[in-house]
Write an enzyme that holds these catalytic residues in place. Structure first.
Site, PDB file in Angstrom:
ATOM      1  N   CYS A 112       0.780 -12.419   3.544  1.00 31.55           N
ATOM      2  CA  CYS A 112      -0.652 -12.458   3.889  1.00 31.55           C
ATOM      3  C   CYS A 112      -1.435 -13.503   3.085  1.00 31.55           C
ATOM      4  CB  CYS A 112      -1.278 -11.084   3.700  1.00 31.55           C
ATOM      5  SG  CYS A 112      -0.545  -9.839   4.753  1.00 31.55           S
ATOM      6  N   HIS A 246      -9.136 -12.359   3.281  1.00 30.01           N
ATOM      7  CA  HIS A 246      -8.033 -11.843   4.093  1.00 30.01           C
ATOM      8  C   HIS A 246      -8.490 -10.511   4.682  1.00 30.01           C
ATOM      9  CE1 HIS A 246      -4.290 -10.417   5.493  1.00 30.01           C
ATOM     10  NE2 HIS A 246      -4.066  -9.577   4.492  1.00 30.01           N
ATOM     11  N   ASN A 276      -5.087  -6.766  10.744  1.00 27.39           N
ATOM     12  CA  ASN A 276      -4.507  -7.636   9.721  1.00 27.39           C
ATOM     13  C   ASN A 276      -3.495  -8.569  10.391  1.00 27.39           C
ATOM     14  OD1 ASN A 276      -3.073  -8.790   7.630  1.00 27.39           O
ATOM     15  ND2 ASN A 276      -2.883  -6.902   6.448  1.00 27.39           N
TER      16      ASN A 276
HETATM   17  O1  UT7 Z   1      -2.222  -7.493   3.978  1.00 29.29           O
HETATM   18  C1  UT7 Z   1      -1.451  -7.095   2.904  1.00 29.29           C
HETATM   19  C2  UT7 Z   1      -2.163  -6.141   2.101  1.00 29.29           C
HETATM   20  N1  UT7 Z   1      -2.222  -4.846   2.729  1.00 29.29           N
HETATM   21  C3  UT7 Z   1      -3.218  -4.068   2.423  1.00 29.29           C
HETATM   22  O2  UT7 Z   1      -4.087  -4.490   1.709  1.00 29.29           O
HETATM   23  C4  UT7 Z   1      -3.218  -2.660   2.932  1.00 29.29           C
HETATM   24  C5  UT7 Z   1      -3.698  -1.791   1.819  1.00 29.29           C
HETATM   25  N2  UT7 Z   1      -3.699  -0.371   2.123  1.00 29.29           N
HETATM   26  C6  UT7 Z   1      -4.547   0.207   3.014  1.00 29.29           C
HETATM   27  O3  UT7 Z   1      -5.252  -0.428   3.738  1.00 29.29           O
HETATM   28  C7  UT7 Z   1      -4.611   1.727   2.992  1.00 29.29           C
HETATM   29  O4  UT7 Z   1      -3.896   2.196   1.883  1.00 29.29           O
HETATM   30  C8  UT7 Z   1      -4.095   2.408   4.282  1.00 29.29           C
HETATM   31  C9  UT7 Z   1      -5.049   2.170   5.406  1.00 29.29           C
HETATM   32  C10 UT7 Z   1      -2.718   1.876   4.628  1.00 29.29           C
HETATM   33  C11 UT7 Z   1      -3.982   3.922   4.062  1.00 29.29           C
HETATM   34  O5  UT7 Z   1      -5.234   4.440   3.662  1.00 29.29           O
HETATM   35  P1  UT7 Z   1      -5.381   5.365   2.367  1.00 29.29           P
HETATM   36  O6  UT7 Z   1      -6.768   5.814   2.342  1.00 29.29           O
HETATM   37  O7  UT7 Z   1      -4.857   4.599   1.189  1.00 29.29           O
HETATM   38  O8  UT7 Z   1      -4.451   6.587   2.705  1.00 29.29           O
HETATM   39  P2  UT7 Z   1      -3.134   7.131   1.963  1.00 29.29           P
HETATM   40  O9  UT7 Z   1      -1.992   6.187   2.153  1.00 29.29           O
HETATM   41  O10 UT7 Z   1      -3.461   7.541   0.554  1.00 29.29           O
HETATM   42  O11 UT7 Z   1      -2.845   8.428   2.815  1.00 29.29           O
HETATM   43  C12 UT7 Z   1      -3.776   9.510   2.882  1.00 29.29           C
HETATM   44  C13 UT7 Z   1      -3.327  10.447   3.987  1.00 29.29           C
HETATM   45  C14 UT7 Z   1      -1.859  10.820   3.910  1.00 29.29           C
HETATM   46  O12 UT7 Z   1      -1.718  12.177   4.280  1.00 29.29           O
HETATM   47  P3  UT7 Z   1      -1.488  13.316   3.168  1.00 29.29           P
HETATM   48  O13 UT7 Z   1      -0.214  12.913   2.467  1.00 29.29           O
HETATM   49  O14 UT7 Z   1      -2.679  13.250   2.284  1.00 29.29           O
HETATM   50  O15 UT7 Z   1      -1.371  14.553   3.989  1.00 29.29           O
HETATM   51  C15 UT7 Z   1      -1.219   9.934   4.956  1.00 29.29           C
HETATM   52  O16 UT7 Z   1      -0.023  10.484   5.483  1.00 29.29           O
HETATM   53  O17 UT7 Z   1      -3.517   9.799   5.262  1.00 29.29           O
HETATM   54  C16 UT7 Z   1      -2.309   9.912   6.019  1.00 29.29           C
HETATM   55  N3  UT7 Z   1      -2.213   8.780   6.919  1.00 29.29           N
HETATM   56  C17 UT7 Z   1      -2.719   8.814   8.182  1.00 29.29           C
HETATM   57  N4  UT7 Z   1      -3.381   9.761   8.854  1.00 29.29           N
HETATM   58  C18 UT7 Z   1      -3.760   9.475  10.110  1.00 29.29           C
HETATM   59  C19 UT7 Z   1      -1.654   7.557   6.705  1.00 29.29           C
HETATM   60  N5  UT7 Z   1      -1.774   6.798   7.805  1.00 29.29           N
HETATM   61  C20 UT7 Z   1      -2.430   7.546   8.717  1.00 29.29           C
HETATM   62  C21 UT7 Z   1      -2.859   7.307  10.041  1.00 29.29           C
HETATM   63  N6  UT7 Z   1      -3.527   8.292  10.693  1.00 29.29           N
HETATM   64  N7  UT7 Z   1      -2.642   6.136  10.666  1.00 29.29           N
END
Ligand code: UT7
Length: 319
Positions: A112, A246, A276
């Protein structure tokens, strides 16, 4: 000698993939995706559309905006994680397709952060007099690396391409690339990677990411990179007219703006409609803001990115 940004261009595939469609494939919802990422839709390349096809259209649009022709271009760098083939470089295909018969063309892999790395690389070629006019392209068919059963990644990414023409000019009158800052920390290799490749598995693989850990790294390192690019140019971040980040997650854009005390109205955001697009995201956002009249000649623009590697960086450019 300065690398002056003469013009930008971009290309998005026609097919729009909405959050509602994704919610039919994996356990997610439009509300969750919008609230946690700001993404509403993304584009997906047609099955017969290759990364080089996206790159060529973006490049032609950039050359038109820059008023430069094939005979003028003597360097092509394509930043991509999704090359047409393992080799030769996608840039070689782009060169041939555009009828460019001189200079060097190669791909650059910084995921990225690829466009920022490619811009800095091209800038070094131009200021050293090793090339005169460069096409710097970020192009991805990232959807082909996605695991469509992994809701933590498949909702985030999309396809597209963006490009700029940079030209070495001696009397640039303050225009051009003013400073760049690049950084890699390979210790964080496993936070964001593809679980396949030529040498390790002999397969293409799928994207794997520890999303929340990458999120924390992004806010911290992007903020530091932006300050470092400004410090290297002896410029205060308050004097920057436009921030072109980005486009990974609206919450990252907001978090960085809050941390650095930046007015959110100065931050170009296309993540809602592009998702993204990896190396394509910064030039796509840049081209969007030039074409809609926000970014004008003379404006000071700060671009930044973070991606797999981890890699990150920033580039300060006077338009
Ligand atoms: O381009 C390269 C760089 N990439 C990035 O910068 C991406 C960086 N990361 C992110 O944008 C975020 O971390 C995400 C959008 C990927 C995830 O958001 P988050 O607020 O960090 O959520 P999390 O990974 O801490 O997950 C929280 C909860 C989890 O459930 P439990 O374990 O708390 O029950 C996940 O399983 O959200 C759940 N979850 C979802 N729920 C519904 C993860 N993805 C999804 C989804 N829909 N698509």
């Amino acid at each position: 000698m300065r690398s002056v940004l003469l013009g930008a261009g971009s290309y998005l595939p026609k097919r729009v993939l909405t959050n509602a469609e994704l919610a039919q494939r994996v356990d997610t919802s439009d509300e969750w995706i919008v609230e946690r990422t700001g993404i509403r839709e993304r584009r997906i390349a047609a099955s017969d559309e290759k990364t080089s096809d996206l790159a060529c259209t973006a490049a032609l649009n950039a050359m038109k905006a820059a008023e430069r022709e094939a005979k003028d271009i003597d360097l092509i760098i394509v930043a991509t994680t999704t090359p047409d083939l393992t080799f030769p470089a996608t840039a070689a295909r782009v060169q041939a397709a555009l009828g460019i018969n001189q200079g060097a063309a190669f791909d650059l892999q910084a995921v990225c952060s690829g466009f920022i790395f490619a811009l800095a690389t091209a800038d070094n070629f131009l200021v050293r007099g090793q090339a005169k006019t460069a096409l710097v392209i970020g192009a991805e068919t990232f959807s082909r690396l996605l695991d469509w059963e992994d809701r933590g990644t498949c909702i985030l990414f999309g396809d597209g391409a963006g490009a700029v023409v940079l030209e070495a000019q001696e009397d640039a009158r303050e225009r051009g690339v003013i400073s760049t800052f690049l950084r890699t920390d390979g210790r964080m290799h496993d936070l964001l990677y593809v679980d396949g490749g030529v040498s390790e598995t002999g397969t293409i693989g799928k994207v794997r990411m520890v999303g929340n850990a990458v999120f924390r790294q992004a806010v911290e390192h992007i903020s530091a990179a932006m300050l470092e690019a400004c410090a290297r140019a002896d410029v205060s971040i308050d004097t920057v007219d436009w921030f072109v980040p980005h486009q990974a997650n609206q919450r990252i854009l907001d978090g960085v703006a809050r941390r650095l005390g930046i007015d959110v109205d100065k931050v170009v955001s296309t993540v809602g409609v592009h998702g993204n697009t990896s190396a394509a995201s910064v030039p796509l956002a840049l081209d969007t803001a030039i074409r809609d009249g926000r970014i004008k000649a003379g404006d000071l623009v700060l671009m930044e990115a973070l991606g797999g590697g981890l890699t990150w960086g920033a580039a300060l450019v006077r338009m």
